[in-house]
Design a protein around this motif. Sequence first.
Motif, PDB file in Angstrom:
ATOM      1  N   GLY A 150      -8.958  -6.509 -11.827  1.00  0.00           N
ATOM      2  CA  GLY A 150      -9.863  -6.672 -10.675  1.00  0.00           C
ATOM      3  C   GLY A 150      -9.786  -8.067 -10.057  1.00  0.00           C
ATOM      4  N   GLU A 151      -8.930  -8.894 -10.608  1.00  0.00           N
ATOM      5  CA  GLU A 151      -8.783 -10.269 -10.091  1.00  0.00           C
ATOM      6  C   GLU A 151      -8.264 -10.240  -8.656  1.00  0.00           C
ATOM      7  N   ARG A 152      -8.794 -11.165  -7.827  1.00  0.00           N
ATOM      8  CA  ARG A 152      -8.374 -11.214  -6.420  1.00  0.00           C
ATOM      9  C   ARG A 152      -7.636 -12.530  -6.177  1.00  0.00           C
ATOM     10  N   TYR A 153      -6.479 -12.461  -5.574  1.00  0.00           N
ATOM     11  CA  TYR A 153      -5.750 -13.699  -5.260  1.00  0.00           C
ATOM     12  C   TYR A 153      -4.707 -13.462  -4.177  1.00  0.00           C
ATOM     13  N   ILE A 154      -4.294 -14.569  -3.542  1.00  0.00           N
ATOM     14  CA  ILE A 154      -3.184 -14.498  -2.586  1.00  0.00           C
ATOM     15  C   ILE A 154      -1.911 -14.835  -3.349  1.00  0.00           C
ATOM     16  N   PRO A 155      -0.937 -13.922  -3.362  1.00  0.00           N
ATOM     17  CA  PRO A 155       0.272 -14.170  -4.168  1.00  0.00           C
ATOM     18  C   PRO A 155       1.082 -15.383  -3.696  1.00  0.00           C
TER      19      PRO A 155
ATOM     20  N   GLU B 135       0.216 -16.997  -9.083  1.00  0.00           N
ATOM     21  CA  GLU B 135       0.319 -18.433  -9.386  1.00  0.00           C
ATOM     22  C   GLU B 135       0.361 -18.603 -10.907  1.00  0.00           C
ATOM     23  N   GLY B 136       1.197 -19.486 -11.360  1.00  0.00           N
ATOM     24  CA  GLY B 136       1.315 -19.679 -12.815  1.00  0.00           C
ATOM     25  C   GLY B 136       2.594 -19.031 -13.338  1.00  0.00           C
ATOM     26  N   THR B 137       3.018 -17.958 -12.652  1.00  0.00           N
ATOM     27  CA  THR B 137       4.302 -17.330 -13.039  1.00  0.00           C
ATOM     28  C   THR B 137       5.409 -17.822 -12.102  1.00  0.00           C
ATOM     29  N   ASP B 138       5.024 -18.538 -11.053  1.00  0.00           N
ATOM     30  CA  ASP B 138       5.964 -18.876  -9.970  1.00  0.00           C
ATOM     31  C   ASP B 138       7.135 -19.741 -10.428  1.00  0.00           C
ATOM     32  N   LEU B 139       6.889 -20.691 -11.332  1.00  0.00           N
ATOM     33  CA  LEU B 139       7.991 -21.590 -11.712  1.00  0.00           C
ATOM     34  C   LEU B 139       9.059 -20.845 -12.509  1.00  0.00           C
ATOM     35  N   ASP B 140       8.602 -19.907 -13.347  1.00  0.00           N
ATOM     36  CA  ASP B 140       9.578 -19.104 -14.107  1.00  0.00           C
ATOM     37  C   ASP B 140      10.390 -18.229 -13.165  1.00  0.00           C
TER      38      ASP B 140
ATOM     39  N   LYS C 157      -6.770 -10.727   9.093  1.00  0.00           N
ATOM     40  CA  LYS C 157      -6.690  -9.589   8.151  1.00  0.00           C
ATOM     41  C   LYS C 157      -6.571 -10.136   6.719  1.00  0.00           C
ATOM     42  N   SER C 158      -7.307  -9.539   5.821  1.00  0.00           N
ATOM     43  CA  SER C 158      -7.236 -10.021   4.439  1.00  0.00           C
ATOM     44  C   SER C 158      -5.894  -9.653   3.812  1.00  0.00           C
ATOM     45  N   LEU C 159      -5.212 -10.647   3.268  1.00  0.00           N
ATOM     46  CA  LEU C 159      -3.949 -10.391   2.556  1.00  0.00           C
ATOM     47  C   LEU C 159      -4.134 -10.684   1.062  1.00  0.00           C
ATOM     48  N   THR C 160      -5.388 -10.636   0.654  1.00  0.00           N
ATOM     49  CA  THR C 160      -5.709 -10.875  -0.757  1.00  0.00           C
ATOM     50  C   THR C 160      -5.316  -9.642  -1.579  1.00  0.00           C
ATOM     51  N   TYR C 161      -4.661  -9.905  -2.685  1.00  0.00           N
ATOM     52  CA  TYR C 161      -4.250  -8.814  -3.581  1.00  0.00           C
ATOM     53  C   TYR C 161      -5.320  -8.623  -4.653  1.00  0.00           C
ATOM     54  N   VAL C 162      -5.642  -7.373  -4.935  1.00  0.00           N
ATOM     55  CA  VAL C 162      -6.625  -7.093  -5.994  1.00  0.00           C
ATOM     56  C   VAL C 162      -5.883  -6.444  -7.158  1.00  0.00           C
ATOM     57  N   ASP C 163      -5.878  -7.136  -8.285  1.00  0.00           N
ATOM     58  CA  ASP C 163      -5.179  -6.596  -9.463  1.00  0.00           C
ATOM     59  C   ASP C 163      -5.881  -5.311  -9.917  1.00  0.00           C
ATOM     60  N   PRO C 164      -5.122  -4.182 -10.000  1.00  0.00           N
ATOM     61  CA  PRO C 164      -5.784  -2.908 -10.301  1.00  0.00           C
ATOM     62  C   PRO C 164      -6.354  -2.831 -11.715  1.00  0.00           C
ATOM     63  N   VAL C 165      -5.871  -3.660 -12.630  1.00  0.00           N
ATOM     64  CA  VAL C 165      -6.358  -3.602 -14.009  1.00  0.00           C
ATOM     65  C   VAL C 165      -7.511  -4.588 -14.216  1.00  0.00           C
TER      66      VAL C 165
ATOM     67  N   ARG D 241       0.824  -1.222   0.000  1.00  0.00           N
ATOM     68  CA  ARG D 241       0.000   0.000   0.000  1.00  0.00           C
ATOM     69  C   ARG D 241       0.851   1.262   0.000  1.00  0.00           C
ATOM     70  N   SER D 242       1.924   1.266   0.827  1.00  0.00           N
ATOM     71  CA  SER D 242       2.703   2.507   0.952  1.00  0.00           C
ATOM     72  C   SER D 242       3.522   2.799  -0.303  1.00  0.00           C
ATOM     73  N   THR D 243       3.906   1.764  -1.025  1.00  0.00           N
ATOM     74  CA  THR D 243       4.710   1.997  -2.252  1.00  0.00           C
ATOM     75  C   THR D 243       3.843   1.944  -3.505  1.00  0.00           C
ATOM     76  N   ARG D 244       2.606   1.520  -3.355  1.00  0.00           N
ATOM     77  CA  ARG D 244       1.667   1.276  -4.459  1.00  0.00           C
ATOM     78  C   ARG D 244       2.265   0.262  -5.451  1.00  0.00           C
ATOM     79  N   ALA D 245       3.004  -0.703  -4.874  1.00  0.00           N
ATOM     80  CA  ALA D 245       3.634  -1.727  -5.717  1.00  0.00           C
ATOM     81  C   ALA D 245       2.566  -2.638  -6.317  1.00  0.00           C
ATOM     82  N   LYS D 246       2.830  -3.061  -7.539  1.00  0.00           N
ATOM     83  CA  LYS D 246       1.932  -4.035  -8.181  1.00  0.00           C
ATOM     84  C   LYS D 246       2.637  -5.379  -8.187  1.00  0.00           C
ATOM     85  N   VAL D 247       1.867  -6.434  -7.954  1.00  0.00           N
ATOM     86  CA  VAL D 247       2.428  -7.782  -8.048  1.00  0.00           C
ATOM     87  C   VAL D 247       2.821  -8.032  -9.495  1.00  0.00           C
ATOM     88  N   PRO D 248       4.035  -8.545  -9.806  1.00  0.00           N
ATOM     89  CA  PRO D 248       5.020  -9.075  -8.872  1.00  0.00           C
ATOM     90  C   PRO D 248       5.917  -7.973  -8.272  1.00  0.00           C
TER      91      PRO D 248
END
Length: 458
Positions: free
Chosen positions: A317-322, A230-235, A307-315, A186-193
């Motif tokens: 809107g997908e919700r997931y735990i990284p 998930e799905g990008t993790d192996l790379d 506390k919810s640690l679910t990430y919401v993709d800003p583009v 939140r403080s850096t407004r970082a996007k996953v990954p």
Amino acid sequence: MAKRAVTMDKLVALCKNRGIIFPGSEIYGGMGNTWDYGPVGVEIKNNIKRAWWKRFVQESENSYGVDAAILMNSRVWEASGHTTSFNDPKMDCKECKSRHRADTLIEAHSKGKVNPDTMTNEEMEAYINEHHVCCPICGKFNWTGIRTFNLMFETSRGVTDENQSKIYLRPETAQGEFVNFLNVQRSTRAKVPFGIAQIGKAFRNEITPGNFIFRTIEFEQMEHQWFCKEGTDLDYYAEYKQRAWQFLVDLGFDEAHLRFHDHDKLAHYARAACDIQYEYPMGWSELNGIHNRTDYDLSRHQEYSGKSLTYVDPVSGERYIPYVIEYSIGADRLMLAVLSEAYDEETLENGETRVVLHLHPALAAYKAAVLPLQKNLAPQAKEILATLKKILPVTYDEAGSIGKRYRRQDEIGTPFCITVDFDTLQDGTVTVRERDSMQQIRLPAAELSAYLLEKTAF
Ligand code: GAP
């Protein structure tokens, strides 16, 4: 391949004599498996940490640093699983009362051919009985059964004796990164990954510490968690294996002394795990780990903290735990590997032996030593020293022959020696001697800062 000159005994002696590492609490007879870094050692270790931070935070895209508290809410360790599963399989010798790890006994007995990671406690006990593995201290065969032993140091918090609550010294820095996932995002407004890194102390009540600073009860870790979908993790896991390897190569490690060790037995939540092993003076052993931890850590902290640690993709809107790719390396263990790799003994033309640490210049405690050829040149030498000190860590030595002074600097890995002589008074130039080649060049003193900065960068 040429035989390496380094042995653990030589390294420990050099470290003590040259102010690199001293035994902890030495004047009180020591405190087992604690070590104090001396004036030279603290600089080398700080440089190791700086090089790691530069590579994995400063130069990395989308990575952020934290410095979390060592003492954490005890629920953290319930969520992480440390209170229930951070155990080692211990066995006691009933004859000499020494304590051992069953897996270490098997590894040593089989000379690394049997991998105890894949064994249950029952299987390890059966192996030790079948192969008559004796106590390495007293040589007898009279073991207790295997019992599990939690490695966390406990302490208590509370201002009155009646009102104490049990807390732990953190056994890894990683949890300070996981619990700050939301704060950082939140403080850096970082996007996953994105990544969170931390360097700090960790504590483990190890059953079999030893081999100098290889396994101690108090140590520093440099850990980096990469949060991804998930799905990008192996790379990303493959990428971090390569980045961790390249970091070591760039620090000057010979690749022949490094190897990957992929884990056969994975933690129930892990998707992949490996170590990079290094060939220390005592043999091949772990230097660092890279783990694909799936969404286990954030899911557990979400469950235990509420506390919810679910990430919401800003583009989308997908919700997931990284998912998390963890890269973890001990600063002290890397220090041991760096020193082992750098240590060398060379026979000089005059038949003398010089001990030299071929440290990467960025890791050396001092980038240069200023040496007046004679004591009456000290004022000019100290002027040069004062100018350089404003920019770089530099040392000074006027005691003994110039040859002896070179040897002292070689032993702590100082990459350049600057000799101030009578020509300096005439033309303002100095002799610059390079540690590894022992080649000398003449340079104007005014150009030294720029020269050293360029030659000692990482
Ligand atoms: N967060 C993951 C973790 O802590 P680990 O394999 O237990 O994983 C990571 O530790 C690294 O920390 C190891 O690869 C090693 O470099 C260092 N380390 C672990 N235990 C240590 C000890 N007792 N003394 C010195 N370094 C240690």
